[in-house]
Design an enzyme around this catalytic site. Structure first.
Site, PDB file in Angstrom:
ATOM      1  N   LYS A 245       0.866  -1.169   0.000  1.00 15.71           N
ATOM      2  CA  LYS A 245       0.000   0.000   0.000  1.00 15.71           C
ATOM      3  C   LYS A 245       0.906   1.223   0.000  1.00 15.71           C
ATOM      4  O   LYS A 245       1.664   1.453   0.946  1.00 15.71           O
ATOM      5  CB  LYS A 245      -0.927  -0.004   1.217  1.00 15.71           C
ATOM      6  CG  LYS A 245      -1.949   1.121   1.197  1.00 15.71           C
ATOM      7  CD  LYS A 245      -3.010   0.915   2.262  1.00 15.71           C
ATOM      8  CE  LYS A 245      -4.175   1.871   2.090  1.00 15.71           C
ATOM      9  NZ  LYS A 245      -3.810   3.266   2.089  1.00 15.71           N
ATOM     10  N   ARG A 265      -8.060  11.499  -7.538  1.00 15.97           N
ATOM     11  CA  ARG A 265      -9.202  10.770  -7.035  1.00 15.97           C
ATOM     12  C   ARG A 265     -10.487  11.594  -7.091  1.00 15.97           C
ATOM     13  O   ARG A 265     -11.570  11.068  -7.181  1.00 15.97           O
ATOM     14  CB  ARG A 265      -8.875  10.408  -5.589  1.00 15.97           C
ATOM     15  CG  ARG A 265      -9.765   9.413  -5.008  1.00 15.97           C
ATOM     16  CD  ARG A 265      -9.120   8.931  -3.741  1.00 15.97           C
ATOM     17  NE  ARG A 265     -10.154   8.316  -2.938  1.00 15.97           N
ATOM     18  CZ  ARG A 265      -9.924   7.426  -2.008  1.00 15.97           C
ATOM     19  NH1 ARG A 265      -8.702   7.068  -1.733  1.00 15.97           N
ATOM     20  NH2 ARG A 265     -10.904   6.906  -1.329  1.00 15.97           N
ATOM     21  N   GLU A 293      -0.633   4.703  -8.100  1.00  9.82           N
ATOM     22  CA  GLU A 293      -0.369   5.653  -7.020  1.00  9.82           C
ATOM     23  C   GLU A 293       0.964   6.355  -7.295  1.00  9.82           C
ATOM     24  O   GLU A 293       1.961   5.691  -7.592  1.00  9.82           O
ATOM     25  CB  GLU A 293      -0.316   4.882  -5.691  1.00  9.82           C
ATOM     26  CG  GLU A 293      -0.236   5.726  -4.463  1.00  9.82           C
ATOM     27  CD  GLU A 293      -1.583   5.995  -3.772  1.00  9.82           C
ATOM     28  OE1 GLU A 293      -2.653   5.631  -4.319  1.00  9.82           O
ATOM     29  OE2 GLU A 293      -1.547   6.584  -2.693  1.00  9.82           O
ATOM     30  N   PHE A 332      -0.885  -0.080 -10.857  1.00  7.67           N
ATOM     31  CA  PHE A 332      -1.394  -1.387 -10.435  1.00  7.67           C
ATOM     32  C   PHE A 332      -2.612  -1.848 -11.212  1.00  7.67           C
ATOM     33  O   PHE A 332      -3.136  -2.918 -10.959  1.00  7.67           O
ATOM     34  CB  PHE A 332      -1.633  -1.450  -8.921  1.00  7.67           C
ATOM     35  CG  PHE A 332      -2.386  -0.289  -8.310  1.00  7.67           C
ATOM     36  CD1 PHE A 332      -3.720  -0.100  -8.573  1.00  7.67           C
ATOM     37  CD2 PHE A 332      -1.740   0.584  -7.438  1.00  7.67           C
ATOM     38  CE1 PHE A 332      -4.416   0.943  -7.995  1.00  7.67           C
ATOM     39  CE2 PHE A 332      -2.431   1.642  -6.852  1.00  7.67           C
ATOM     40  CZ  PHE A 332      -3.780   1.822  -7.136  1.00  7.67           C
ATOM     41  N   LYS A 412      -7.934  -3.463   2.137  1.00  6.00           N
ATOM     42  CA  LYS A 412      -6.686  -2.812   2.564  1.00  6.00           C
ATOM     43  C   LYS A 412      -6.414  -3.119   4.020  1.00  6.00           C
ATOM     44  O   LYS A 412      -7.337  -3.258   4.832  1.00  6.00           O
ATOM     45  CB  LYS A 412      -6.761  -1.307   2.314  1.00  6.00           C
ATOM     46  CG  LYS A 412      -7.863  -0.615   3.066  1.00  6.00           C
ATOM     47  CD  LYS A 412      -7.955   0.836   2.662  1.00  6.00           C
ATOM     48  CE  LYS A 412      -9.110   1.495   3.392  1.00  6.00           C
ATOM     49  NZ  LYS A 412      -9.459   2.795   2.865  1.00  6.00           N
TER      50      LYS A 412
HETATM   51  P1  AMP Z   1      -7.259   4.646   2.105  1.00  8.05           P
HETATM   52  O1  AMP Z   1      -6.803   5.951   1.528  1.00  8.05           O
HETATM   53  O2  AMP Z   1      -6.625   4.276   3.389  1.00  8.05           O
HETATM   54  O3  AMP Z   1      -8.761   4.515   2.092  1.00  8.05           O
HETATM   55  O4  AMP Z   1      -6.762   3.484   1.122  1.00  8.05           O
HETATM   56  C1  AMP Z   1      -7.178   3.348  -0.184  1.00  8.05           C
HETATM   57  C2  AMP Z   1      -6.182   4.005  -1.072  1.00  8.05           C
HETATM   58  O5  AMP Z   1      -4.940   3.351  -1.015  1.00  8.05           O
HETATM   59  C3  AMP Z   1      -6.510   3.956  -2.534  1.00  8.05           C
HETATM   60  O6  AMP Z   1      -7.467   4.871  -2.936  1.00  8.05           O
HETATM   61  C4  AMP Z   1      -5.154   4.252  -3.159  1.00  8.05           C
HETATM   62  O7  AMP Z   1      -4.975   5.638  -3.297  1.00  8.05           O
HETATM   63  C5  AMP Z   1      -4.171   3.764  -2.127  1.00  8.05           C
HETATM   64  N1  AMP Z   1      -3.326   2.651  -2.573  1.00  8.05           N
HETATM   65  C6  AMP Z   1      -2.030   2.542  -2.242  1.00  8.05           C
HETATM   66  N2  AMP Z   1      -1.490   1.432  -2.759  1.00  8.05           N
HETATM   67  C7  AMP Z   1      -2.467   0.791  -3.448  1.00  8.05           C
HETATM   68  C8  AMP Z   1      -2.527  -0.412  -4.201  1.00  8.05           C
HETATM   69  N3  AMP Z   1      -1.456  -1.207  -4.340  1.00  8.05           N
HETATM   70  N4  AMP Z   1      -3.711  -0.759  -4.758  1.00  8.05           N
HETATM   71  C9  AMP Z   1      -4.811   0.035  -4.604  1.00  8.05           C
HETATM   72  N5  AMP Z   1      -4.810   1.190  -3.907  1.00  8.05           N
HETATM   73  C10 AMP Z   1      -3.655   1.578  -3.326  1.00  8.05           C
END
Ligand code: AMP
Length: 546
Positions: A245, A265, A293, A332, A412
């Site tokens: 991530k 986004r 990302e 990705f 996640k």
């Molecule tokens: P969060 O911001 O904690 O809700 O986590 C979701 C976000 O993680 C996504 O919208 C992406 O911007 C980010 N992200 C980072 N690495 C990845 C990955 N390998 N696959 C998908 N999303 C990712």
């Protein structure tokens, strides 16, 4: 017979504005939408959502509009201000001006159609450079001259970006669904992005699922938050792909014939903030839409999110800044390759196509592993943290790309930083359904014997808790401010957050990113709350691996 006049459009908008029932709004719009041709419908939908043209910004501000109206109706500035104060809305003031004065006689003007207005908006959007504001004003005078009060009111409101008839995006989409008997409208909108293009497709009775178009951003697929590796293993119950991530910014890249656009986004075009990524992509030999990302990244390691933010906030990016804060784009997903949409293909097929692109350098494919057991997931999670990443994103290999959905095909896993115990020092009244409630709490931590503010939190408490909190705050307040209260140290909150940043906005010199209230710590006295020193420690620790 089709009546595509702007007059009928304005009358329909008035009718929609007069009912407070959402269902009725949808019904009025649906009836109207079903009578329009594809082109007029596309414009009508865009106008309702405050978008004048898909050729770009019409670039008409308040002053150009007023100059046009003054020129046409000979109204003075102070008179305009008086009307504005009386009605509290530009559109209604303009309606009054156009209704109360005798129209300059130009013979009987031809009625304007929605498409006529669209054509003028398009020409305004295309007119740029010196002298363009005069050209735009002339176009506007031409439009207003052919309008009655009601039409002038809505023309003004469209230009102002706000129709004030309570027709939200959701209502317009529902009305389109009803008019054309299509239940997929909301899903399709996530792919098409532009309400006009979607409306025209529906009106042409084209029932094939839409495909992503170059230079129209598709809504991003989202991940479901899960607690720990055991929960992840149970959720999928089979081997899945795991990726690091990345703690950066999500980017969708559209690449076509050497032209590149990057979207955030929030669907904003952020191409200019990433000239290095754009340059690499523009060399690509194929047309494609990528998802990934962007991360500040140097010497094989991620650098703190703050550095990336620093770069994103710059107006002018010098070569020095680009060199000092290098950004890598970790790709990705692949949504389109050439003319083929890959949304419906499985993730493993999409990954295979991605591999064949041989992405390298500062635009590279995100590495993925295959994991199944809680132990494997935990081990990889630790490795990701040790290498300075935020955690893992786990993805079902057979899943399609579902725009805008947090459906569970992606999950996640990240570590919440330590929580902080903070003291409430003030509160502000909220908006909307929280109007009248002290829902926005300002809190602080100790610096010796002084409390220093570190943030504000709006989320985490239930409606009942906010009500009780409001009563308590009112009871103990020291004084009122213009939008809230100041209170003595008494209430302790436990707050979670995504990270800590340095900040000049708060007295402590730090700010919490995405703070949320975990619980009210009735069991703690204000003296037991955390200190600036502890904040500094967490701050230092969070980037120690980077
Ligand atoms: P969060 O911001 O904690 O809700 O986590 C979701 C976000 O993680 C996504 O919208 C992406 O911007 C980010 N992200 C980072 N690495 C990845 C990955 N390998 N696959 C998908 N999303 C990712």
């Amino acid at each position: 017979m089709k009546d595509e006049s702007f007059e009928r459009f304005a009358l329909t908008l008035d009718q929609v504005g007069q009912t407070s029932s959402k269902l009725e709004k949808v019904r009025f719009l649906a009836e109207y939408f079903s009578t329009l041709s594809p082109a007029a419908l596309a414009s009508a939908c865009r106008f309702i959502l405050g978008k004048e043209s898909d050729k770009g910004d019409v670039g008409v501000g308040w002053s150009t509009t007023m100059r046009a109206i003054r020129e046409l109706r000979g109204i003075r500035g102070d008179e305009m201000r008086r009307l504005y104060l009386e009605f509290g809305d530009v559109g209604s003031s303009v309606e009054k001006i156009f209704s109360s004065k005798i129209q300059i006689q130009l013979g009987k003007p031809e009625p304007l159609t929605i498409t006529d207005v669209q054509q003028v908006f398009d020409k305004m959007a295309e007119s740029t450079g010196p002298g363009s504001s005069e050209v735009k004003k002339k176009f506007l005078v031409g439009l207003y001259a052919r309008m009655d009060g009601k039409q002038a009111k809505y023309l003004t409101r469209i230009l102002n970006g706000e129709l004030r008839i309570g027709a939200t995006e959701g209502i317009v989409l529902d009305a389109l669904g009803k008019a054309f008997n299509n239940e997929e409208v909301r899903n399709w909108y996530l792919i098409v992005g532009d309400v006009g293009a979607l409306a025209a497709k529906l009106s042409r009775r084209d029932t094939s699922p839409p495909e992503p178009d170059y230079f129209r951003p598709v809504a991003f697929m989202l991940a479901l938050p899960l607690q720990d590796s055991a929960e992840v293993a149970k959720h999928f119950g089979k081997p899945v792909f795991a990726e690091y991530k990345y703690d950066g910014v999500r980017l969708q890249a559209h690449v076509k014939d050497g032209q590149v656009h990057l979207y955030s986004r929030r669907m904003e075009d952020v191409t200019r903030s990433m000239p290095d990524v754009t340059a690499s992509l523009s060399a690509a030999k194929v047309n494609m839409i990528l998802d990934g990302e962007a991360l500040a990244f140097d010497e094989g390691k991620p650098i703190s999110f703050m550095m990336l933010q620093r770069r994103l906030h710059r107006k002018n990016l010098s070569q020095d800044v680009l060199r000092a804060i290098p950004v890598h784009y970790f790709v990705f997903d692949l949504l389109k390759l050439g003319d083929s949409s890959l949304l419906g293909s499985s993730l493993s097929q999409r990954k295979n196509r991605m591999k064949s692109l041989n992405l390298e350098g500062n635009v590279r494919m995100a590495y993925h592993w295959t994991v199944a057991s809680p132990e494997e997931i935990e081990k990889l999670f630790r490795r990701s943290r040790d290498e300075g990443y935020e955690g893992l994103v786990l993805k079902d290999p057979i899943s399609a790309y579902t725009p805008g959905r947090r459906g569970g095909s992606w999950a996640k896993l990240k570590e919440e930083l330590d929580t902080l115990d903070v003291v409430v020092v003030g509160a502000e009244y909220g908006n909307g359904k929280r109007a009248g409630l002290l829902s926005d709490l300002t809190f602080a931590v100790w610096d010796d014997d002084e409390l220093k503010t570190i943030g504000k939190a709006y989320s985490g408490l239930t409606d009942d808790e906010i009500k009780n909190m409001t009563e308590l705050l009112q009871r103990i307040k020291i004084r009122e401010t213009w939008n809230g209260v100041i209170v003595p140290p008494s209430i302790v909150l436990e707050v979670a957050f995504d990270s800590i940043q340095k900040s000049t906005r708060h007295e402590s010199g730090f700010a919490l990113r995405f703070p949320r209230i975990k619980r009210v710590r009735d069991d703690k006295k204000p003296e037991d709350a955390d200190t600036v020193e502890r904040v500094r420690q967490i701050f230092g620790h969070q980037f120690s691996n980077r």
